[in-house]
Design a protein around this motif. Structure first.
Motif, PDB file in Angstrom:
ATOM      1  N   SER A 177      77.576 -15.727 -36.046  1.00  0.00           N
ATOM      2  CA  SER A 177      77.071 -16.282 -37.305  1.00  0.00           C
ATOM      3  C   SER A 177      75.871 -17.206 -37.075  1.00  0.00           C
ATOM      4  O   SER A 177      74.820 -17.061 -37.707  1.00  0.00           O
ATOM      5  CB  SER A 177      78.205 -17.037 -38.001  1.00  0.00           C
ATOM      6  OG  SER A 177      77.738 -17.621 -39.170  1.00  0.00           O
ATOM      7  N   LYS A 235      67.562 -33.027 -59.673  1.00  0.00           N
ATOM      8  CA  LYS A 235      67.347 -31.614 -60.004  1.00  0.00           C
ATOM      9  C   LYS A 235      67.107 -31.437 -61.502  1.00  0.00           C
ATOM     10  O   LYS A 235      66.172 -30.772 -61.926  1.00  0.00           O
ATOM     11  CB  LYS A 235      68.622 -30.870 -59.580  1.00  0.00           C
ATOM     12  CG  LYS A 235      68.600 -29.396 -59.671  1.00  0.00           C
ATOM     13  CD  LYS A 235      69.911 -28.806 -59.161  1.00  0.00           C
ATOM     14  CE  LYS A 235      70.210 -29.197 -57.722  1.00  0.00           C
ATOM     15  NZ  LYS A 235      71.319 -28.453 -57.140  1.00  0.00           N
ATOM     16  N   ARG A 288      83.348  -6.257 -47.045  1.00  0.00           N
ATOM     17  CA  ARG A 288      84.004  -7.518 -46.672  1.00  0.00           C
ATOM     18  C   ARG A 288      85.193  -7.793 -47.598  1.00  0.00           C
ATOM     19  O   ARG A 288      86.230  -8.293 -47.168  1.00  0.00           O
ATOM     20  CB  ARG A 288      82.963  -8.638 -46.761  1.00  0.00           C
ATOM     21  CG  ARG A 288      83.405  -9.893 -46.103  1.00  0.00           C
ATOM     22  CD  ARG A 288      82.279 -10.876 -45.906  1.00  0.00           C
ATOM     23  NE  ARG A 288      82.843 -12.090 -45.365  1.00  0.00           N
ATOM     24  CZ  ARG A 288      83.128 -13.167 -46.072  1.00  0.00           C
ATOM     25  NH1 ARG A 288      82.854 -13.206 -47.363  1.00  0.00           N
ATOM     26  NH2 ARG A 288      83.678 -14.215 -45.495  1.00  0.00           N
ATOM     27  N   ASN A 294      67.421 -24.657 -56.096  1.00  0.00           N
ATOM     28  CA  ASN A 294      68.678 -24.074 -56.584  1.00  0.00           C
ATOM     29  C   ASN A 294      69.045 -24.576 -57.982  1.00  0.00           C
ATOM     30  O   ASN A 294      70.206 -24.571 -58.370  1.00  0.00           O
ATOM     31  CB  ASN A 294      69.808 -24.256 -55.565  1.00  0.00           C
ATOM     32  CG  ASN A 294      70.211 -25.701 -55.365  1.00  0.00           C
ATOM     33  OD1 ASN A 294      70.047 -26.534 -56.259  1.00  0.00           O
ATOM     34  ND2 ASN A 294      70.759 -26.018 -54.203  1.00  0.00           N
ATOM     35  N   ASN A 338      72.988 -26.695 -51.176  1.00  0.00           N
ATOM     36  CA  ASN A 338      72.637 -28.113 -51.278  1.00  0.00           C
ATOM     37  C   ASN A 338      72.698 -28.741 -49.891  1.00  0.00           C
ATOM     38  O   ASN A 338      73.703 -28.595 -49.189  1.00  0.00           O
ATOM     39  CB  ASN A 338      73.626 -28.827 -52.202  1.00  0.00           C
ATOM     40  CG  ASN A 338      73.329 -28.542 -53.660  1.00  0.00           C
ATOM     41  OD1 ASN A 338      72.204 -28.706 -54.117  1.00  0.00           O
ATOM     42  ND2 ASN A 338      74.340 -28.089 -54.389  1.00  0.00           N
ATOM     43  N   ALA A 363      72.497 -20.334 -47.786  1.00  0.00           N
ATOM     44  CA  ALA A 363      73.157 -20.352 -49.104  1.00  0.00           C
ATOM     45  C   ALA A 363      74.666 -20.536 -48.924  1.00  0.00           C
ATOM     46  O   ALA A 363      75.465 -19.916 -49.614  1.00  0.00           O
ATOM     47  CB  ALA A 363      72.849 -19.072 -49.861  1.00  0.00           C
ATOM     48  N   ALA A 364      75.040 -21.389 -47.942  1.00  0.00           N
ATOM     49  CA  ALA A 364      76.480 -21.608 -47.717  1.00  0.00           C
ATOM     50  C   ALA A 364      76.828 -23.072 -47.987  1.00  0.00           C
ATOM     51  O   ALA A 364      77.209 -23.429 -49.093  1.00  0.00           O
ATOM     52  CB  ALA A 364      76.862 -21.193 -46.307  1.00  0.00           C
ATOM     53  N   ARG A 395      74.450 -16.279 -66.370  1.00  0.00           N
ATOM     54  CA  ARG A 395      74.813 -17.501 -65.635  1.00  0.00           C
ATOM     55  C   ARG A 395      75.211 -17.191 -64.199  1.00  0.00           C
ATOM     56  O   ARG A 395      74.876 -17.937 -63.279  1.00  0.00           O
ATOM     57  CB  ARG A 395      75.945 -18.246 -66.368  1.00  0.00           C
ATOM     58  CG  ARG A 395      76.542 -19.449 -65.597  1.00  0.00           C
ATOM     59  CD  ARG A 395      75.496 -20.535 -65.379  1.00  0.00           C
ATOM     60  NE  ARG A 395      75.986 -21.660 -64.591  1.00  0.00           N
ATOM     61  CZ  ARG A 395      75.975 -21.749 -63.270  1.00  0.00           C
ATOM     62  NH1 ARG A 395      75.533 -20.743 -62.540  1.00  0.00           N
ATOM     63  NH2 ARG A 395      76.409 -22.822 -62.657  1.00  0.00           N
ATOM     64  N   GLY A 443      78.259 -15.551 -50.732  1.00  0.00           N
ATOM     65  CA  GLY A 443      79.004 -15.957 -51.927  1.00  0.00           C
ATOM     66  C   GLY A 443      78.128 -15.714 -53.142  1.00  0.00           C
ATOM     67  O   GLY A 443      77.202 -14.902 -53.113  1.00  0.00           O
ATOM     68  N   TYR A 487      80.665 -24.439 -54.935  1.00  0.00           N
ATOM     69  CA  TYR A 487      81.294 -23.813 -53.770  1.00  0.00           C
ATOM     70  C   TYR A 487      82.809 -23.681 -54.003  1.00  0.00           C
ATOM     71  O   TYR A 487      83.484 -24.669 -54.290  1.00  0.00           O
ATOM     72  CB  TYR A 487      81.014 -24.685 -52.543  1.00  0.00           C
ATOM     73  CG  TYR A 487      81.484 -24.078 -51.254  1.00  0.00           C
ATOM     74  CD1 TYR A 487      80.667 -23.234 -50.517  1.00  0.00           C
ATOM     75  CD2 TYR A 487      82.754 -24.340 -50.777  1.00  0.00           C
ATOM     76  CE1 TYR A 487      81.097 -22.670 -49.343  1.00  0.00           C
ATOM     77  CE2 TYR A 487      83.211 -23.777 -49.603  1.00  0.00           C
ATOM     78  CZ  TYR A 487      82.370 -22.943 -48.890  1.00  0.00           C
ATOM     79  OH  TYR A 487      82.812 -22.380 -47.731  1.00  0.00           O
TER      80      TYR A 487
HETATM   81  P1  NAD Z   1      80.546 -19.547 -52.792  1.00  0.00           P
HETATM   82  O1  NAD Z   1      81.847 -20.162 -52.507  1.00  0.00           O
HETATM   83  O2  NAD Z   1      80.460 -18.491 -53.841  1.00  0.00           O
HETATM   84  O3  NAD Z   1      79.897 -18.914 -51.462  1.00  0.00           O
HETATM   85  C1  NAD Z   1      79.664 -19.583 -50.270  1.00  0.00           C
HETATM   86  C2  NAD Z   1      79.773 -18.576 -49.137  1.00  0.00           C
HETATM   87  O4  NAD Z   1      79.356 -19.186 -47.905  1.00  0.00           O
HETATM   88  C3  NAD Z   1      81.193 -18.066 -48.916  1.00  0.00           C
HETATM   89  O5  NAD Z   1      81.187 -16.653 -48.926  1.00  0.00           O
HETATM   90  C4  NAD Z   1      81.559 -18.634 -47.549  1.00  0.00           C
HETATM   91  O6  NAD Z   1      82.455 -17.803 -46.838  1.00  0.00           O
HETATM   92  C5  NAD Z   1      80.213 -18.724 -46.874  1.00  0.00           C
HETATM   93  N1  NAD Z   1      80.184 -19.660 -45.745  1.00  0.00           N
HETATM   94  C6  NAD Z   1      80.832 -20.833 -45.581  1.00  0.00           C
HETATM   95  N2  NAD Z   1      80.511 -21.408 -44.408  1.00  0.00           N
HETATM   96  C7  NAD Z   1      79.639 -20.586 -43.803  1.00  0.00           C
HETATM   97  C8  NAD Z   1      78.952 -20.609 -42.565  1.00  0.00           C
HETATM   98  N3  NAD Z   1      79.075 -21.628 -41.733  1.00  0.00           N
HETATM   99  N4  NAD Z   1      78.141 -19.578 -42.256  1.00  0.00           N
HETATM  100  C9  NAD Z   1      77.981 -18.539 -43.109  1.00  0.00           C
HETATM  101  N5  NAD Z   1      78.612 -18.460 -44.309  1.00  0.00           N
HETATM  102  C10 NAD Z   1      79.430 -19.454 -44.649  1.00  0.00           C
HETATM  103  O7  NAD Z   1      79.571 -20.767 -53.140  1.00  0.00           O
HETATM  104  P2  NAD Z   1      78.192 -20.728 -53.917  1.00  0.00           P
HETATM  105  O8  NAD Z   1      78.459 -21.023 -55.343  1.00  0.00           O
HETATM  106  O9  NAD Z   1      77.446 -19.501 -53.535  1.00  0.00           O
HETATM  107  O10 NAD Z   1      77.471 -22.017 -53.326  1.00  0.00           O
HETATM  108  C11 NAD Z   1      76.772 -21.983 -52.082  1.00  0.00           C
HETATM  109  C12 NAD Z   1      75.863 -23.198 -51.981  1.00  0.00           C
HETATM  110  O11 NAD Z   1      74.961 -23.201 -53.092  1.00  0.00           O
HETATM  111  C13 NAD Z   1      76.572 -24.561 -52.025  1.00  0.00           C
HETATM  112  O12 NAD Z   1      75.844 -25.458 -51.219  1.00  0.00           O
HETATM  113  C14 NAD Z   1      76.435 -24.972 -53.479  1.00  0.00           C
HETATM  114  O13 NAD Z   1      76.494 -26.376 -53.631  1.00  0.00           O
HETATM  115  C15 NAD Z   1      75.058 -24.445 -53.778  1.00  0.00           C
HETATM  116  N6  NAD Z   1      74.805 -24.234 -55.204  1.00  0.00           N
HETATM  117  C16 NAD Z   1      75.565 -23.397 -55.949  1.00  0.00           C
HETATM  118  C17 NAD Z   1      75.279 -23.215 -57.302  1.00  0.00           C
HETATM  119  C18 NAD Z   1      76.015 -22.222 -58.159  1.00  0.00           C
HETATM  120  O14 NAD Z   1      75.584 -21.981 -59.301  1.00  0.00           O
HETATM  121  N7  NAD Z   1      77.085 -21.598 -57.679  1.00  0.00           N
HETATM  122  C19 NAD Z   1      74.230 -23.925 -57.888  1.00  0.00           C
HETATM  123  C20 NAD Z   1      73.456 -24.790 -57.099  1.00  0.00           C
HETATM  124  C21 NAD Z   1      73.757 -24.931 -55.755  1.00  0.00           C
END
Ligand code: NAD
Length: 471
Positions: free
Chosen positions: A292, A95, A275, A355, A330, A306-307, A191, A233, A150
Motif C-alpha cells: 500500500s 472550507k 474488493r 475537498n 483532510n 483520499a483516505a 451528493r 472509499g 470517513y
Molecule cells: P470512506 O470511509 O468512504 O473511504 C475511505 C477509504 O480509505 C476506505 O476504503 C479505507 O479502507 C481506505 N483506507 C484507510 N486507510 C488507508 C490507508 N492507509 N491506505 C489506503 N487506503 C486506506 O471515507 P471517505 O468519505 O471517502 O473519506 C475519505 C477522506 O476524505 C477523509 O479524510 C474525509 O475526511 C475526507 N472527506 C470526505 C468527504 C465526503 O463527502 N465523504 C468530504 C470531505 C472530505
C-alpha cells in the motif's frame, strides 16, 4: 523543525498562523477565528448484540458560529479523538468560507471501527448519538447540520434524520437537520459523488493554468495525466472515476491491505466490485499487487490521497515523485511533509478547499430541504418548451434541421443533477481562481495552502467585523 510531531489540530493552527502573517487583522480577532467555540465530549452506554454494555466515546465540535448553522461530517473510526475532531471542525470553517457556503465549521466523531460492528449495533450507536446531540441542542437545521465522513454514509444519515424527527415531531424543516441523506429521505441528487467530482473540477482548473503547468514541466489539461489514488472509499472511488472518464490514466489505487498498479490504467469500478466480493484487493487481475505505502512513492503526475490524515510524513515525503498532490482527504500531509514537498517544487492543492465539493452540495441539499421542493421541478418543463419553440423557429428560418442528438441537447431542461453538478463546477472553478489570484498577488506567499488560508481568514474576519464584534 521541531522533533515533536504536531497534533492534527496543531498543524491546522500552524498553517493558520503562517497565513495570518500575510493579513492585517487584529491579533484578538485572529485568536477568536482560530479557537474552537464549543466542544461536546460525550460518553454513552450501548447494549451490544452479545448482551454486553459498552461505553461509547463520541464528540461533536462546533468550531465557529460566525455563520449558522454549523456544518461538518461525522466520522466513525477507532482513531477518533478530540484533537482530530477539533482540527476537522476548524478546517470546515475555512472550507465553507472559501467556497462561499454560509455555514460555520463543525465535525463529529464516534470512536468505533464500523467494520467490526453489526448493522444493528451501528444503528443503535448512531441513534443514541443523535439523541445526545438533540438533548444538548447540538443538532438542528438552524443550529448544526452533520453529514457523512470517513466510515459513514447515506444509511447513517437516514438513521440520524429519523431519530431527529421522532424527537422533534412537527418541526417543518426537520429534514434539514443532516445532509448526505438518501434521496427518498430528503437527499439531493449528486451528493454521493460531490467530493470526488469537486476534487476533479479543482485539479482540472489548476491543470488548465499554463504558468503553473510550465513550472512543473507538465502540459496543460488532465488528459493523459498519470494518477495515483489512495483510498477506494466514497471520495477516492469518485476521484478515480472522474479522472478516468476525462482521459487521465489511473495507474495505481491503494487500499489499506495493498495496492494495484497498472501503467495502462485501472478501472476503479471493476476493482471496487472485486474488493466488495472478496473483502480485499489481493487476487485482482487488473494489475500488479504491491504494498500500500509503495504506491504513494511511484512515479506519477498527480497523487490523490483520499483516505485519512498524516499518510505523508517526513519519512516518505522525500520519496514522493508526484508533481501535483491533490488533497482529497483532510490533512493527508503532516506540516513537515508539506515543507519537504514545497522545497521539492511539488504543487500541493490544499484539502480545505479541494475537498469542499461535499459541503457545497450539502448546502444545496439543505436549501432543498428548507424550500421543500426538488431542484428543477418548477422550470424544467418550461425551459424545454421554450427551447423547442426557439429551435423550431430557427429551423424554419434557416430551412435546416437539427440532428436528433443536437435537438436533444438543445431542448433539454435542467434536472436536479444537472443543476447540482453545474453549481458545484462553478463553485470549484471560482474558488480555485480566487486562491490562485491571492497567491499571484504577493510573491512572498510560499504555497497554495497559505493562499487558501489567507482567503479563508479574510472572509471569516470580514464577517466578524461586519457583525460589529471586532473593530
Ligand atoms: P470512506 O470511509 O468512504 O473511504 C475511505 C477509504 O480509505 C476506505 O476504503 C479505507 O479502507 C481506505 N483506507 C484507510 N486507510 C488507508 C490507508 N492507509 N491506505 C489506503 N487506503 C486506506 O471515507 P471517505 O468519505 O471517502 O473519506 C475519505 C477522506 O476524505 C477523509 O479524510 C474525509 O475526511 C475526507 N472527506 C470526505 C468527504 C465526503 O463527502 N465523504 C468530504 C470531505 C472530505
Amino acid at each position: 523543525m521541531s522533533n515533536k510531531p504536531y497534533s492534527f489540530f496543531e498543524s491546522v493552527e500552524q498553517s493558520f498562523d503562517k497565513a495570518a502573517q500575510y493579513t492585517k487583522w487584529d491579533k484578538g480577532l485572529l485568536a477568536q477565528i482560530k479557537a474552537c467555540n464549543s466542544i461536546y465530549n460525550m460518553r454513552f452506554p450501548v447494549k451490544m448484540d452479545d448482551g454486553t454494555i459498552e461505553v461509547i466515546e463520541a464528540y461533536r465540535v462546533q468550531h465557529s458560529q460566525h455563520r449558522t448553522p454549523c456544518k461538518g461530517g461525522i466520522r466513525f473510526s477507532d482513531e477518533v479523538n478530540q484533537d482530530e475532531v477539533m482540527a476537522l471542525a476548524s478546517l470546515m470553517t475555512y472550507k465553507c468560507a472559501i467556497v462561499n457556503v454560509p455555514f460555520g465549521g463543525a465535525k463529529g466523531g464516534i470512536k468505533i471501527n464500523p467494520r467490526k460492528r453489526s448493522t444493528y449495533e451501528l444503528e443503535k450507536i448512531t441513534r443514541r448519538y443523535t439523541a445526545e446531540l438533540v438533548k444538548k441542542n447540538f443538532i438542528g437545521p438552524g443550529i448544526d447540520v452533520p453529514a457523512p465522513d470517513y466510515g459513514t454514509g447515506e444509511r447513517e444519515m437516514a438513521w440520524i434524520v429519523d431519530t431527529y424527527q421522532s424527537l422533534k415531531p412537527g418541526e417543518i424543516d426537520a429534514l434539514g437537520c443532516v445532509t448526505g441523506k438518501p434521496i427518498s429521505q430528503g437527499g439531493v441528487n449528486g451528493r454521493k459523488e460531490a467530493t470526488g467530482l469537486g476534487v476533479f473540477f479543482g485539479v482540472r482548473e489548476v491543470c488548465k493554468m499554463p504558468e503553473l503547468m510550465d513550472k512543473l514541466g507538465l502540459s496543460t489539461g488532465v488528459e493523459g495525466k498519470r494518477i495515483i489514488v489512495q483510498g477506494l472509499g466514497n471520495v477516492g472511488y469518485h476521484c478515480a472515476k472522474f479522472f478516468r472518464e476525462n482521459g487521465a490514466i489511473v495507474i495505481a489505487i491503494a487500499e489499506f491491505e495493498g495496492a494495484v498498479y497498472n501503467e495502462t490504467g485501472i478501472n476503479e469500478e471493476e476493482l471496487f466490485q472485486y474488493r466488495k466480493a472478496n473483502g480485499s484487493l489481493h487476487g485482482f487481475e487488473g494489475g500488479e499487487i504491491i504494498a500500500s505505502g509503495a504506491a504513494l512513492e511511484l512515479d506519477c503526475d498527480i497523487l490523490i490521497p483520499a483516505a485519512l490524515e498524516n499518510v505523508i510524513d517526513k519519512h516518505n515525503a522525500p520519496n514522493i515523485k508526484a508533481k501535483i498532490i491533490g488533497e482529497a482527504a483532510n490533512g493527508p500531509l503532516t506540516p513537515e511533509a508539506d515543507e519537504i514537498l514545497i522545497a521539492k517544487g511539488v504543487l500541493v492543492i490544499p484539502d480545505m478547499y479541494l475537498n469542499a465539493g461535499g459541503v457545497t452540495v450539502s448546502y444545496f441539499e439543505w436549501l432543498k430541504n428548507l424550500s421543500h421542493v426538488r431542484y428543477g421541478r418548477l422550470e424544467k418543463r418550461f425551459t424545454e418548451n421554450m427551447n423547442h419553440h426557439i429551435l423550431t423557429e430557427m429551423e424554419q428560418l434557416t430551412g435546416k434541421q437539427a440532428t436528433p442528438k443536437a435537438k436533444k441537447l438543445i431542448e433539454h431542461g435542467a434536472d436536479e443533477i444537472d443543476l447540482v453538478h453545474s453549481g458545484l463546477e462553478e463553485t470549484m472553478i471560482s474558488a480555485t481562481n480566487e486562491i490562485i489570484d491571492i497567491w499571484k498577488s504577493d510573491a512572498s506567499i510560499p504555497d497554495m495552502r497559505t493562499a487558501a488560508y489567507i482567503c479563508a481568514i479574510n472572509k471569516v474576519a470580514k464577517s466578524y467585523t461586519e457583525l460589529g464584534i471586532f473593530p
